[in-house]
Design an enzyme around this catalytic site. Structure first.
Site, mmCIF file in Angstrom:
data_model
loop_
_atom_site.group_PDB
_atom_site.id
_atom_site.type_symbol
_atom_site.label_atom_id
_atom_site.label_comp_id
_atom_site.label_asym_id
_atom_site.label_seq_id
_atom_site.Cartn_x
_atom_site.Cartn_y
_atom_site.Cartn_z
ATOM 1 N N CYS A 135 0.829 -1.209 0.000
ATOM 2 C CA CYS A 135 0.000 0.000 0.000
ATOM 3 C C CYS A 135 0.858 1.252 0.000
ATOM 4 O O CYS A 135 1.396 1.656 1.040
ATOM 5 C CB CYS A 135 -0.928 -0.017 1.211
ATOM 6 S SG CYS A 135 -1.947 1.466 1.337
ATOM 7 N N CYS A 138 -0.372 4.176 2.151
ATOM 8 C CA CYS A 138 -0.177 3.974 3.604
ATOM 9 C C CYS A 138 1.280 4.196 3.994
ATOM 10 O O CYS A 138 1.571 4.791 5.019
ATOM 11 C CB CYS A 138 -0.540 2.550 4.027
ATOM 12 S SG CYS A 138 -2.011 1.867 3.303
ATOM 13 N N ASP A 139 2.188 3.667 3.199
ATOM 14 C CA ASP A 139 3.574 3.546 3.668
ATOM 15 C C ASP A 139 4.601 4.386 2.913
ATOM 16 O O ASP A 139 5.768 4.410 3.305
ATOM 17 C CB ASP A 139 3.997 2.061 3.586
ATOM 18 C CG ASP A 139 3.141 1.180 4.487
ATOM 19 O OD1 ASP A 139 2.680 1.683 5.524
ATOM 20 O OD2 ASP A 139 2.923 0.000 4.156
#
Ligand code: NAP
Length: 312
Positions: A135, A138-139
């Protein structure tokens, strides 16, 4: 069937399922949540979540899920740590099984999510959350000024690689063929980006690193040449699979198995069976964010509540 008929059964315990549980519990519908044998959904394999509103300093994925679960329980949601094994879904009858135990219910909310496809390498799962991610939104932030790679040749790989150039110093897209599945415009955008490099006809055969990722091993499929690429992160963008096997043949789905919602104009989470609602990634191949999943979870609980009111 030794159980009284329920108002709402929720299947799944990611942000969608638990938000539905919070809303249903607060509406006094005493939801029964089957959280699954591995509860919490995809956030359980994420480290820090920095884009969920309300947590200005970020929150660890598993902590966020624990908070949501405790909030649902506080309002009276009953949570069972088990997988649903079978369902029977029709307009007049809805039964959910957990092994031999059958539960009849007026409504069902499906929030079983989707699973990011992975390469299936041993070191890929060992280093998940420690350099390996599925992701980018997200990261990505954790890879500021680092050299990383993205595996895949579809729109997700192009989009994620382009997004990651906001942080990373260099992004290598590794694709197994010499043709992209991604749309021309997305490929063009990536090609125009000076931070992106393409490695074609190649597969990742191993992820290197002890505590965190420090490289990947590559094999060129045309020449069989083996090489190593020094990167500190590997994003896998080879598609998702919605967790809908159990509902095949009972609910309308698209060609990839995502549940089709919005069959009722007044209820956006309605599926093809009246009284069955779906929320979160199981019906969303596009946004796939914790906050959008939570939003549709809220909508599903409200839709179920209105459905029950109309029934009565
Ligand atoms: P996808 O279109 O199915 O592409 C998956 C890619 O991963 C393909 O290039 C495939 O290679 C590769 N792949 C699959 N398994 C692999 C493996 N085991 N090892 C190495 N490579 C592997 O999935 P997606 O990119 O996630 O897109 C899903 C849907 O969302 C698509 O309809 C897409 O258009 C849409 N989407 C749209 C946008 C946008 O418009 N902004 C953004 C993201 C996604 P092959 O090509 O060789 O099969």
């Amino acid at each position: 069937m030794g159980n009284e008929k329920r108002d709402i059964i929720i299947i799944g315990s990611g942000p969608a399922g638990l938000t539905a549980a919070i809303y249903a519990a607060r509406a006094n519908l005493k939801p029964l949540v089957f959280e699954g044998a591995q509860p919490g959904g995809q956030l359980m394999i994420t480290t820090e979540v920095e884009n969920f509103p309300g947590f200005k300093d970020g929150i660890m994925g598993p902590d966020l899920m624990q908070e949501m679960r405790a909030q649902a329980e506080r309002f009276g949601a009953e949570i069972v740590t088990a997988d649903v094994t079978k369902v029977e879904l029709s307009a007049n009858k809805k039964i959910v099984w957990e092994d031999e135990d059958a539960y009849e219910t007026k409504t069902v909310i499906i929030a079983t999510g989707a699973t990011a496809n992975l390469l299936g390498l041993e070191n890929e799962s060992r280093l998940m959350g420690r350099g390996v991610s599925a992701c980018a939104t997200c990261d990505g932030f954790f890879f500021t000024n680092k050299e990383i790679c993205v595996v895949g040749g579809g729109d997700s790989a192009m989009e994620e690689a382009t997004f990651l150039t906001r942080f990373a110093s260099k992004v290598h897209i590794i694709h197994r063929r010499d043709q992209f599945r991604a749309s021309k415009i997305m490929v063009q955008k990536a090609t125009d980006n000076p931070k992106i490099n393409f490695i074609m006809d190649s597969i990742v055969t191993d992820v290197l690193g002890d505590q965190t990722v420090n490289g990947v091993k590559l094999k060129n499929k045309k020449t069989n040449e083996i090489s190593e690429l020094k990167v500190e992160g590997m994003f896998v963008a080879i598609g998702h699979t919605p967790n809908t096997k159990m509902f095949k043949g009972q609910l309308d789905m698209d060609e990839k198995g995502y549940i089709i919602t919005c069959s009722d104009k007044t209820k956006q989470t309605a599926t093809s069976v009246p009284g069955v609602f779906a929320c979160g990634d199981v019906q969303d191949p596009h946004y796939r964010q914790a906050v959008t999943a939570a939003g549709t979870g809220c909508a599903a609980a409200l839709d179920a509540e209105h459905y029950i009111e109309a029934m009565e």
